[in-house]
Design an enzyme around this catalytic site. Structure first.
Site, PDB file in Angstrom:
ATOM      1  N   LYS A 106      42.449 -55.908  -7.047  1.00 31.50           N
ATOM      2  CA  LYS A 106      41.358 -56.460  -6.237  1.00 31.50           C
ATOM      3  C   LYS A 106      41.345 -57.984  -6.287  1.00 31.50           C
ATOM      4  O   LYS A 106      41.155 -58.633  -5.255  1.00 31.50           O
ATOM      5  CB  LYS A 106      40.024 -55.866  -6.705  1.00 31.50           C
ATOM      6  CG  LYS A 106      39.909 -54.372  -6.372  1.00 31.50           C
ATOM      7  CD  LYS A 106      38.753 -53.730  -7.084  1.00 31.50           C
ATOM      8  CE  LYS A 106      38.583 -52.272  -6.690  1.00 31.50           C
ATOM      9  NZ  LYS A 106      37.653 -51.540  -7.568  1.00 31.50           N
TER      10      LYS A 106
ATOM     11  N   THR B  89      36.617 -37.912  -2.548  1.00 37.88           N
ATOM     12  CA  THR B  89      35.276 -38.499  -2.674  1.00 37.88           C
ATOM     13  C   THR B  89      34.957 -39.389  -1.471  1.00 37.88           C
ATOM     14  O   THR B  89      33.926 -39.212  -0.809  1.00 37.88           O
ATOM     15  CB  THR B  89      35.198 -39.349  -3.967  1.00 37.88           C
ATOM     16  OG1 THR B  89      35.578 -38.525  -5.064  1.00 37.88           O
ATOM     17  CG2 THR B  89      33.811 -39.876  -4.190  1.00 37.88           C
TER      18      THR B  89
ATOM     19  N   GLY C  67      33.795 -51.901  -3.312  1.00 36.26           N
ATOM     20  CA  GLY C  67      33.139 -50.703  -2.743  1.00 36.26           C
ATOM     21  C   GLY C  67      32.323 -51.052  -1.511  1.00 36.26           C
ATOM     22  O   GLY C  67      32.870 -51.456  -0.482  1.00 36.26           O
TER      23      GLY C  67
ATOM     24  N   GLU D 296      39.261 -43.799 -10.888  1.00 33.22           N
ATOM     25  CA  GLU D 296      40.479 -43.461 -10.151  1.00 33.22           C
ATOM     26  C   GLU D 296      40.995 -42.097 -10.622  1.00 33.22           C
ATOM     27  O   GLU D 296      40.643 -41.641 -11.711  1.00 33.22           O
ATOM     28  CB  GLU D 296      41.559 -44.521 -10.419  1.00 33.22           C
ATOM     29  CG  GLU D 296      41.189 -45.899  -9.954  1.00 33.22           C
ATOM     30  CD  GLU D 296      40.931 -45.970  -8.463  1.00 33.22           C
ATOM     31  OE1 GLU D 296      41.846 -45.680  -7.680  1.00 33.22           O
ATOM     32  OE2 GLU D 296      39.804 -46.298  -8.073  1.00 33.22           O
TER      33      GLU D 296
HETATM   34  N1  HSE Z   1      37.737 -46.827  -9.587  1.00 31.65           N
HETATM   35  C1  HSE Z   1      37.220 -47.892  -8.804  1.00 31.65           C
HETATM   36  C2  HSE Z   1      36.079 -48.537  -9.570  1.00 31.65           C
HETATM   37  C3  HSE Z   1      36.741 -47.352  -7.492  1.00 31.65           C
HETATM   38  O1  HSE Z   1      35.609 -47.937 -10.528  1.00 31.65           O
HETATM   39  O2  HSE Z   1      35.682 -49.640  -9.244  1.00 31.65           O
HETATM   40  C4  HSE Z   1      36.363 -48.395  -6.487  1.00 31.65           C
HETATM   41  O3  HSE Z   1      37.444 -49.185  -6.107  1.00 31.65           O
END
Ligand code: HSE
Length: 407
Positions: free
Chosen positions: A201, A11, A130, A186
């Site tokens: 994070k 992606t 993101g 993920e």
């Molecule tokens: N799986 C993660 C989310 C992707 O949904 O935030 C971005 O880090």
């Protein structure tokens, strides 16, 4: 001309490709006139229908041994072989940019140190939030501050799921399926819904804020799998919403309290209004006060936007390490679980008399449906009270109120 490579054509990788093609002129301008030229895409799969199928390789050594390649985007995810590849690339004098929060949270100390030694860059703007610029603001714009708290919606998938369940009445499973189809989740969505992604994070943000490595294994982590529609209804009927929050508090004695958990907050709280795949991070600094960063927290183009910005930054800072780092502390830097107090909402089927015996003291509120709203409690106090109840249907903490600056 800066030759770059992408590792992983999923992606995010395909988004990086699209942006390099679509915004070639803009990238050239931003890189002080140096063109960003894609030379390789590493992926073990076949892409025979791709318009530039000649760019694809299955052999990492093609990239490692090509002296022309100066910047590599690692967007393959996972720890292995991403760690080995990144380490080799940095050691060979190439800059690496990444969206791989698991790798940064686990091996950040070592990889950043190698980048510093080799005078190259290891950049990871896309690893948190993101498309939201958050790593650079923390590393650059907020360095005058002691960071006091960080509270954020750090996982787009879970925020999307909770929102779809509330606003559209979707089941958990169908909302998760949508999040997967949209490219938010993920590969193993357990990392999202069990809170591990948000945990990595907040560990990265806490490490940046403190300059000390915060091990995500030391952060108490709970996902959204135990949140029921009844919890959501109870919250909603009383003017609250539930969000998965990554939280860190930096104490005066230099310790860090951090937790990932579903938290209740007033519908007036700025984070309450962050819906769908959006993320938001609130930071309180001792000089700047409250700040909030908001934007798309997952998905192809927002995440790729942050990766490509790092590519441009690495091209601009060729042979000039930006010296982002955090070090392994000699002693435990994590605060005790009682160093932060939270109010809780507790649901139980115990009798009103028993509830009143346990929670009757001043500061707690027991409403007409025997739902308990506690005063601020440390974790030990909470556990002690819960252990006295015969049944605990659910308990959810409150995110402390945001000071919106009103007099
Ligand atoms: N799986 C993660 C989310 C992707 O949904 O935030 C971005 O880090």
């Amino acid at each position: 001309m800066a030759k770059v490579a992408i590792m992983g054509y999923g992606t995010v990788g395909s988004g990086v490709y699209d942006i390099i093609k679509k915004n070639a002129e803009k990238l050239c301008l931003s890189s002080n006139g140096e063109r960003v030229d894609l030379k390789y895409i590493l992926d073990i799969r076949e892409f025979d229908d791709h318009p530039e199928k000649e760019l694809f390789t299955k052999d990492f050594n093609d990239i490692l041994n090509d002296r022309e390649v100066s910047v590599v985007a690692e967007v393959m995810g996972g720890l292995h072989p991403a760690y080995e590849f990144t380490k080799s690339l940095l050691e060979s004098g190439k800059s690496v940019v990444t969206s791989n929060k698991e790798l940064v949270a686990t091996y950040g100390v070592e990889l950043l140190e190698i980048a510093r030694e080799k005078n190259v860059n290891y950049l990871f703007e896309a690893s948190v939030g993101g498309g939201i610029p958050i790593i650079r603001p923390m590393h650059q714009c907020l360095t005058a501050n002691n960071i006091l708290t960080i509270a954020g919606i750090l996982n787009g998938t879970t925020n999307y799921i909770l929102n779809e369940m509330i606003s559209k009445g979707k089941t958990f499973e169908s909302a998760l399926k949508d999040a997967q189809d949209k490219g938010y989740a993920e590969r193993n969505p357990a990392a999202d819904i069990e809170g591990h992604d948000a945990c990595r994070k907040i560990a990265i943000l806490s490490s940046l804020a403190s300059g000390k490595f915060v091990d995500y294994n030391d952060i108490s982590t709970e996902g959204i799998t135990n949140i029921t529609s009844e919890d959501v209804k109870v919250a909603n009927s009383r003017g609250y919403v539930i969000k998965l929050i990554g939280y860190a508090k930096f104490t005066e004695n230099g310790r860090i309290y951090s937790v990932v958990a579903p938290m209740m907050m007033s519908k007036e709280h700025p984070l309450a209004k962050v819906n769908g795949v959006m993320n938001a991070i609130m930071i309180n600094g001792d000089c700047v006060g409250d700040l909030m960063f908001y934007g798309a927290g997952a998905g192809k183009m927002p995440t790729a936007s942050a990766v490509v910005a790092d590519i441009v930054d690495a091209v601009k800072h060729k042979e000039r390490s930006k010296k982002i780092f955090w070090e392994k502390p000699d002693e435990n830097i994590m605060a005790s679980e009682d160093d932060a107090k939270f109010r809780y909402v507790i649901r139980t089927t115990d009798s009103p008399e028993k509830i009143s015996d346990i929670f009757g003291e001043e500061g707690n509120v027991i409403d007409e449906q025997n739902i308990i709203f506690t005063k601020p409690l440390g974790t030990s106090e909470l556990k002690e009270k819960l252990s006295k109840l015969d049944s605990v249907v659910s308990y959810i903490r409150f995110l402390e109120d945001f000071d919106n600056g009103d007099e």
